[in-house]
Design a protein around this motif. Structure first.
Motif, mmCIF file in Angstrom:
data_model
loop_
_atom_site.group_PDB
_atom_site.id
_atom_site.type_symbol
_atom_site.label_atom_id
_atom_site.label_comp_id
_atom_site.label_asym_id
_atom_site.label_seq_id
_atom_site.Cartn_x
_atom_site.Cartn_y
_atom_site.Cartn_z
ATOM 1 N N ALA A 30 0.826 -1.213 0.000
ATOM 2 C CA ALA A 30 0.000 0.000 0.000
ATOM 3 C C ALA A 30 0.857 1.259 0.000
ATOM 4 O O ALA A 30 0.421 2.304 -0.470
ATOM 5 N N ILE A 31 2.066 1.155 0.560
ATOM 6 C CA ILE A 31 2.922 2.334 0.666
ATOM 7 C C ILE A 31 4.270 2.050 0.018
ATOM 8 O O ILE A 31 4.678 0.900 -0.127
ATOM 9 N N GLY A 32 4.939 3.115 -0.365
ATOM 10 C CA GLY A 32 6.248 2.944 -0.991
ATOM 11 C C GLY A 32 7.126 4.136 -0.691
ATOM 12 O O GLY A 32 6.700 5.116 -0.063
ATOM 13 N N LEU A 33 8.374 4.031 -1.144
ATOM 14 C CA LEU A 33 9.314 5.119 -0.955
ATOM 15 C C LEU A 33 9.208 6.035 -2.170
ATOM 16 O O LEU A 33 9.338 5.577 -3.291
ATOM 17 N N GLU A 34 8.953 7.313 -1.929
ATOM 18 C CA GLU A 34 8.735 8.222 -3.042
ATOM 19 C C GLU A 34 9.798 9.312 -3.039
ATOM 20 O O GLU A 34 10.336 9.670 -2.004
ATOM 21 N N GLY A 35 10.053 9.876 -4.223
ATOM 22 C CA GLY A 35 11.012 10.954 -4.340
ATOM 23 C C GLY A 35 12.441 10.448 -4.351
ATOM 24 O O GLY A 35 12.689 9.249 -4.539
ATOM 25 N N TRP A 62 10.442 10.300 0.861
ATOM 26 C CA TRP A 62 9.484 10.084 1.949
ATOM 27 C C TRP A 62 8.641 8.849 1.663
ATOM 28 O O TRP A 62 8.592 8.374 0.535
ATOM 29 N N PRO A 65 0.608 6.124 -3.124
ATOM 30 C CA PRO A 65 0.759 6.721 -4.457
ATOM 31 C C PRO A 65 -0.039 8.021 -4.578
ATOM 32 O O PRO A 65 -1.186 8.095 -4.148
ATOM 33 N N PHE A 66 0.585 9.023 -5.131
ATOM 34 C CA PHE A 66 -0.024 10.336 -5.352
ATOM 35 C C PHE A 66 -0.514 10.976 -4.047
ATOM 36 O O PHE A 66 -1.383 11.837 -4.059
ATOM 37 N N GLY A 67 0.037 10.518 -2.922
ATOM 38 C CA GLY A 67 -0.312 11.114 -1.639
ATOM 39 C C GLY A 67 -1.789 11.074 -1.321
ATOM 40 O O GLY A 67 -2.320 11.940 -0.624
ATOM 41 N N LYS A 68 -2.468 10.036 -1.815
ATOM 42 C CA LYS A 68 -3.928 10.012 -1.673
ATOM 43 C C LYS A 68 -4.411 9.641 -0.280
ATOM 44 O O LYS A 68 -5.558 9.839 0.059
ATOM 45 N N TYR A 84 -7.347 -1.135 -6.824
ATOM 46 C CA TYR A 84 -7.229 0.307 -7.061
ATOM 47 C C TYR A 84 -8.616 0.872 -7.274
ATOM 48 O O TYR A 84 -9.405 0.314 -8.032
ATOM 49 N N LYS A 85 -8.893 1.969 -6.588
ATOM 50 C CA LYS A 85 -10.190 2.612 -6.793
ATOM 51 C C LYS A 85 -10.298 3.026 -8.249
ATOM 52 O O LYS A 85 -9.320 3.444 -8.860
ATOM 53 N N THR A 121 -10.517 5.238 -11.081
ATOM 54 C CA THR A 121 -10.200 6.661 -11.154
ATOM 55 C C THR A 121 -10.751 7.249 -12.446
ATOM 56 O O THR A 121 -10.806 6.583 -13.478
ATOM 57 N N ALA A 136 -10.409 10.361 -15.130
ATOM 58 C CA ALA A 136 -9.456 11.401 -15.544
ATOM 59 C C ALA A 136 -10.160 12.750 -15.658
ATOM 60 O O ALA A 136 -11.319 12.801 -16.005
#
Lengths: 158, 579
Positions: free
Chosen positions: B166-171, B177, B181-184, B574-575, B577, B579
């Motif tokens: 569900a979470i990952g290392l971003e940047g 941090w 994904p996409f800080g949702k 995944y919900k 989405t 566009a």
């Protein structure tokens, strides 16, 4: 709704590649301009890699972008040799001319301002890139003049 | 097995080939400081605190990942090592807000204790905040990236232990941090609320949504009749939060402590664990004889339910329709118990003490209101209960023993083993055996389904009828089993899944730290509790017999179905989405 058929086509291109993710992201960004939420989610389902991992890759590489960018991406070098040759003054002039902070995009969608790491052109420091073009020996005035040309070009093409 | 001999700070030690320097040092009683290393996870070598000097090597090496080689001379305390560790720690601290008194992990924080051990009294670097704000979108978990030290344990736990990702290392670089994904936010991704990330977080960057305040409010409200239920695994772990050794069984003391807190009735989730076995066992026999989706999958673990809803919704018909013991209890507390005690169910406030964080989500599910009210009003984790007791100075280890209240406090040995991986299976088989064969089970300990391996299989002979069983703990192991079932390669009849490693005793709401060693000790405590009980089969619980006689009729009756059974919902990873 973004058309995802082109994503399918790109993913199909790399069906035989062992680690296809970066190739896919590169091609998809070229096609769509940036890596949107919808597009990355679609890729995640197609290649069965968790979205968290794909998002990590997309945010790791500075040439991938998850936000739409301007027609012209201005990348100013902020590494030491350019810094010594007063790249900061050049950057300030660009910021005030475009009315942008670094990583921002103009409302009209013409310009995006970013930093870049060393381009290996320290002999002609300070340098910047506008899309694929490189400009060296910049002064604040010279940089603004270059961007003015792009602005006119952008308007005439619009 | 090949052995190697190394010298650590002048002490010789012989270890199996492949042992890391950190593990070898432990054998000579040197605990090398570490922040990103966790015994449940592969080493990341990110924090740089465990560095050591190896003779003849130009660079310092991270002992968590560096393997011992024969003849190696290791120095774990040289000046270079000490100053390097100090630098690494000061750099970590420079991005950590020093708000220890406001932090949920105050006094149970690895960063805090390592800073103390290394004698940090001041830091040379100015504080610079990390990117990312608090994510409290989930009903269960809160993430505070400002406290994160980037050890990646949560990411590894989510990916490798639970196969959820569900979470990952971003940047990149300085601005890296941990995020969705996409800080949702966690509510928007397929987080299953298992809370395993909390158990492995060295600091206070991950914690559960606090239910302590609402429970105090109910206890303070004279119009509320506050009842509490305690899950099997809590009695085998809460002592740890009071400094007792892992594996201390404190059932009786905990009951006294709960009474001291002011709960009007202290009941036991074990009562409805017995009920679950009778209902689920009957359901299994029904499916075996009348047809129905096989294998039948257990439904007690709400993290597992969240997982199957998101990742294998096509297998939902296999899931037993039985609610979890927590929710069966909730439904009965506001119906059967309310009726018996002559209390208006609207005045009953129902609290459960759980080793689990996902139970906080489960109690708020729309399916869980069959009493006409929210069946369970608040869920406290083991950690939260310990905090409540500490708030008012209750010294649990010293308390006199107390007894559960009747009737919802009476239970058997089959119920208490629900806390362990394999326990629901064993309890069910004890009952199913006797219901099918109509003869008494001689040896109630069905050891084939016990153990700590991720996936276990067993075949149990029911007087000629063979029941093929499988047990999985940890969702990555559950996923293996589900893949087999989807591919049609499994011919099991009954499959038990618990979302957390070791089962509920290793739950996301349990005292921190956790490790295989600690989980094994808790498991032993639970089996000891089972052995100590006179009645060890759920269907022999006199209070359960009475419940059927007075209220439910018979197992799987219409009324039982109304209150004790449910169906779950298809979800997506995944919900969708737009566009």
């Amino acid at each position: 709704m973004q058309d995802l058929t082109r994503v399918d086509e790109i993913v199909g291109r790399y069906a035989d590649t062992k680690t296809p993710l970066i190739y896919i992201l590169k091609d998809v960004q070229k096609e769509y301009g940036y890596l949107s939420d919808v597009v990355l989610t679609h890729i995640a389902k197609k290649v069965d890699i968790p979205l968290s991992e794909i998002y990590g890759v997309a945010t790791f590489y500075s040439l991938f972008t998850i936000k739409p960018k301007g027609k012209y991406v201005v990348r100013c070098c902020n590494n030491a040799p350019c810094h010594v040759k007063k790249s900061k003054e050049v950057l300030e002039a660009i910021k005030s001319y475009l009315g942008l902070e670094v990583t921002e995009t103009t409302e009209c969608g013409t310009f995006t301002l970013e930093f870049t790491s060393c381009l290996g052109l320290c002999a002609v420091a300070p340098v910047m890139m506008v899309n694929d073009e490189v400009y060296g020996n910049l002064t604040p005035e010279k940089a603004v003049a270059i961007l003015k040309d792009y602005k006119m070009k952008g308007q005439s093409n619009a | 097995m090949d052995k190697v001999t190394v010298t650590i700070d002048g002490i010789q030690v012989t270890v199996p080939k492949g042992t890391t320097v950190l593990e070898a040092a432990k054998q000579v009683n040197i605990k090398i400081p570490r922040l990103c290393y966790h015994p449940d996870l592969p080493p990341v070598s990110g924090c740089r605190l465990c560095v050591v000097e190896i003779e003849g090597d130009r660079l310092l090496r991270t002992s968590c990942s560096w393997k011992c080689q024969d003849g190696m001379k290791i120095n774990t305390k040289s000046q270079t090592v000490r100053s390097s560790r100090r630098m690494a720690l000061e750099l970590i601290l420079s991005r950590h807000p020093m708000l220890c008194t406001e932090c949920v992990r105050n006094n149970n924080c690895e960063l805090q204790s390592i800073a103390d051990q290394l004698g940090i009294r001041e830091t040379r670097f100015e504080y610079s905040a990390r990117p990312g704000g608090i994510d409290d979108s989930s009903a269960v978990l809160v993430r505070d990236p400002s406290k994160c030290i980037l050890c990646r344990r949560c990411i590894q736990t989510c990916e490798l232990v639970q196969s959820v990702s569900a979470i990952g290392l971003e940047g990149r670089g300085y601005n890296v941090w941990v995020d969705t994904p996409f800080g949702k936010g966690l509510d928007d991704v397929a987080c299953v609320s298992c809370g395993q990330c909390i158990n492995r977080c060295p600091v206070g960057a991950l914690y559960e949504q606090d239910h302590v305040a609402r429970v105090w409010a109910a206890l303070d409200d004279p119009t509320k009749h506050v009842v509490v239920q305690t899950a099997p695994a809590v009695r085998a772990s809460i002592g740890e939060a009071f400094g007792m050794s892992a594996g201390s069984l404190v059932t009786d003391k905990m009951v006294t402590g709960l009474r001291m807190l002011g709960f009007d009735k202290v009941f036991d989730t074990d009562f409805t664990a017995d009920l679950t076995i009778v209902e689920e066992g009957t359901e299994l026999i029904g499916r075996l004889t009348n047809g129905g989706a096989l294998p039948m999958l257990t439904s007690c673990s709400p993290g597992w339910i969240n997982f199957i809803e998101h990742f294998y919704p096509q297998l939902l018909p296999h899931v037993s329709s039985c609610k979890s013991p927590q929710q069966m209890f909730g439904a009965l507390a506001k119906t059967y118990y309310a009726e018996k005690a002559g209390i208006d169910p609207k005045d009953i406030y129902s609290v459960s003490i759980m080793p689990c964080t996902a139970k906080k989500y489960e109690c708020q599910r729309p399916e869980m209101r069959d009493s006409g009210y929210q069946d369970v009003d608040a869920v406290l984790t083991t950690r939260e209960l310990a905090k409540m007791m500490k708030q008012v100075g209750i010294d649990l280890p010293q308390l006199e023993p107390g007894k559960y209240d009747e009737p919802l406090g009476i239970s058997t040995g089959a119920a208490v083993i629900f806390g362990n991986t394999g326990g629901v299976m064993e309890a069910a088989l004890r009952t199913v055996y006797e219901l099918v064969t109509k003869s008494p089970l001689e040896n109630v300990e069905i050891k084939q389904v016990r153990g700590m391996e991720g996936v276990r299989e067993a075949e149990i002979d029911l007087n000629g009828t063979k029941v093929r069983a499988a047990v999985a703990n940890g969702l990555a192991n559950a996923r293996q089993l589900m893949e087999k079932i989807v591919a049609g390669e499994a011919d099991y009849h009954f499959v038990e899944i618990m979302a957390c490693p070791g089962g509920c005793i290793g739950g996301g709401g349990q005292p921190i730290p956790t490790s295989m060693e600690i989980r094994k000790k808790r498991v032993e405590a639970i089996y000891a509790a089972d052995r100590a009980l006179e009645i060890r089969k759920s269907h022999e619980n006199p209070a359960i017999k009475k419940l059927y006689a007075e209220f439910l009729g018979e197992p799987n009756s219409h009324k039982a179905h109304e209150l004790l059974h449910t169906h779950y919902t298809r979800k997506t990873v995944y919900k969708e989405t737009v566009a």
